[in-house]
Structure formats: structure tokens, C-alpha cells
Design an enzyme around this catalytic site. Structure first.
Site, PDB file in Angstrom:
ATOM      1  N   ASN A 192      38.318  39.732  23.393  1.00 40.71           N
ATOM      2  CA  ASN A 192      39.335  39.280  24.360  1.00 40.71           C
ATOM      3  C   ASN A 192      39.971  37.935  24.004  1.00 40.71           C
ATOM      4  OD1 ASN A 192      38.830  41.569  25.986  1.00 40.71           O
ATOM      5  ND2 ASN A 192      37.017  40.538  26.806  1.00 40.71           N
ATOM      6  N   ARG A 193      40.011  37.652  22.733  1.00 40.28           N
ATOM      7  CA  ARG A 193      40.628  36.407  22.258  1.00 40.28           C
ATOM      8  C   ARG A 193      39.900  35.148  22.744  1.00 40.28           C
ATOM      9  NH1 ARG A 193      42.033  39.481  19.079  1.00 40.28           N
ATOM     10  NH2 ARG A 193      44.131  40.131  18.528  1.00 40.28           N
ATOM     11  N   LEU A 194      38.682  35.313  23.268  1.00 38.12           N
ATOM     12  CA  LEU A 194      37.914  34.132  23.680  1.00 38.12           C
ATOM     13  C   LEU A 194      37.043  33.681  22.503  1.00 38.12           C
ATOM     14  CD1 LEU A 194      36.923  34.890  27.385  1.00 38.12           C
ATOM     15  CD2 LEU A 194      38.880  33.661  26.467  1.00 38.12           C
TER      16      LEU A 194
END
Ligand SMILES: Cc1cc2nc3c(=O)[nH]c(=O)nc-3n(C[C@H](O)[C@H](O)[C@H](O)COP(=O)(O)O)c2cc1C
Length: 215
Positions: A192-194
Site C-alpha cells: 500500500n505504498r507505506l
């Protein structure tokens, strides 16, 4: 031309970088990541890194060079001191190195100061190179404009002739630089692009300040 690449999208999920797993000294974390990437992931030329310099024309320029050694002090690569990058470093030693190990979903970005290594170290490495690479280093006035490929090939065969059965010494225009880091960021792709980003900043007392950055 207008090619939309908006659908190129990859999810990252292989590894994580947590504060619990980092060392106080970023060179030790570099060593750990380098070893893991080299042994556990399919990466060709793990030691290939992008070197960015600020050119005499004021533009940044990046190109790939090979990391040949690293110590607590920094990262060593070899090149032609009169090349475009050599001239850029002479004027402004502030450089950036970066590694992107795709299959491990890892990136490392290093800001630092480049300086020439001791001549005897460059001699030692030059001596260890195959003869072909030694002659290649002498033949190439790296970054100069040349008329054509034939020009290089003729120059090389003349040199091969003149160095027949002779030891080839390192030319003074060729040698190593060490990049002494002032900042090292470790980036690990996450879902999730984290992504995990941990940055080490060198302090005046030579300790490293460690921060987590927002992805
Ligand atoms: C995989 C790879 C490894 C390279 N390794 C080196 C190197 O160790 N030293 C070097 O001078 N050039 C190396 N090069 C060539 C440089 O990328 C660059 O073309 C050359 O150094 C001239 O750069 P400059 O004109 O900006 O100075 C490598 C290129 C590639 C693609």
C-alpha cells in the site's frame, strides 16, 4: 509521442525494515543488506551503483559505476580522474550514490563527499586487474570525443604491442575515489505504498542520528 504508463504498478511485500532490526552504524546495515541481496535474491552486479555529481555546467549527472570496496569510512570506486565525473568532483566533491536492488525491493541513497584514495591503494587495485582492463584504462581518455570506434581499436593494438611482456603501471590519471557518507537512507518497499524509510544523518560528534521518514 504520448505513451501512457499509468498501469505500470507493482506491489511490494517481500521484506520490512523495522527500528528493532537496525544497527547504530549505517555501514553495518549496508553490509547486512548487501550480503542479503547478494545471497538471497537474484541480482546481477549487486555492486553496481548510480553516482550523481554536479557538473561544471551546473546540471546534475548520474551514471553507473562499480563499488569495489567499502569500509566504515566509505564507498570506493575506480575511474578516470580526467573524466567528466572526475572534473565535476574536483570542482564539487558533494556526490550522491544510489543502489536499487529490484528483486529485493530495496533502495539505498547515500550523500557524501568524494576524495581520491591513497595512490598505493589505487596501484594495488590496478595491479589486480586483468591486462585487458589495464590497457583499456590507459587507452581511454574517458569522456573525450573520439572520431570513431576504429580509432580506439588501433590505439589499443599499438599499446598491446608496446607493452608486450612488460609490466603495466597505473597511469596517474586513473584511480579510486572514496565517498565518505554524511547521510544514508535505506528504503524498503512495503504494501500500500507505506514503504519503510530509515535515514541516518551524520552529526558533528560523528554519531549518527536515526529518523524514520514518511514514504
Ligand atoms: C554496469 C556498469 C558499470 C560501470 N562501472 C564503471 C566504473 O566502475 N568506473 C567507471 O569509470 N565507469 C563505469 N561505467 C561507465 C560509466 O557509467 C560512465 O559511462 C563512464 O564512467 C563515463 O562517465 P562520465 O563521462 O560521466 O565521467 C559503468 C557502466 C555500467 C553500465
Amino acid at each position: 509521442m504520448d505513451k501512457d504508463l499509468g498501469n505500470y504498478r507493482k506491489a511490494y511485500s517481500k521484506e520490512q525494515l523495522l527500528e528493532a532490526n537496525i544497527t547504530d552504524n549505517p555501514m553495518e546495515l549496508f553490509q547486512k543488506w548487501f550480503y542479503e541481496v547478494d545471497t538471497n535474491f537474484e541480482v546481477e552486479e549487486t555492486n553496481a551503483m548510480t553516482l550523481s555529481t554536479i557538473g561544471l555546467d551546473g546540471y546534475p549527472k548520474s551514471r553507473v559505476v562499480l563499488l569495489k570496496r567499502y569500509t566504515y569510512e566509505g564507498f570506493i570506486f575506480y575511474t578516470n580522474y580526467n573524466s567528466e565525473k572526475g572534473k565535476a568532483i574536483e570542482k564539487n566533491p558533494n556526490v550522491c550514490l544510489s543502489f536499487f536492488w529490484h528483486s529485493a525491493e530495496r533502495q539505498i541513497i547515500i550523500k557524501g563527499k568524494a576524495e581520491k584514495i591513497a595512490e598505493n591503494l589505487s596501484d594495488g587495485y590496478f595491479e589486480s586487474r586483468p591486462r585487458g582492463s589495464q590497457l583499456g584504462a590507459i587507452v581511454s581518455k574517458q569522456s573525450d570525443v573520439i572520431p570513431n570506434r576504429k580509432y580506439l581499436e588501433i590505439k589499443l593494438s599499438k599499446l598491446e604491442e608496446s607493452y608486450k611482456d612488460k609490466e603495466i603501471l597505473r597511469p596517474e590519471f586513473w584511480g579510486g575515489y572514496i565517498v565518505k557518507p554524511v547521510e544514508i537512507e535505506f528504503w524498503q518497499g512495503r504494501p500500500n505504498r507505506l514503504h519503510d524509510r530509515i535515514r541516518f544523518l551524520l552529526q558533528e560528534d560523528y554519531n549518527w542520528k536515526i529518523d524514520r521518514l514518511s514514504p
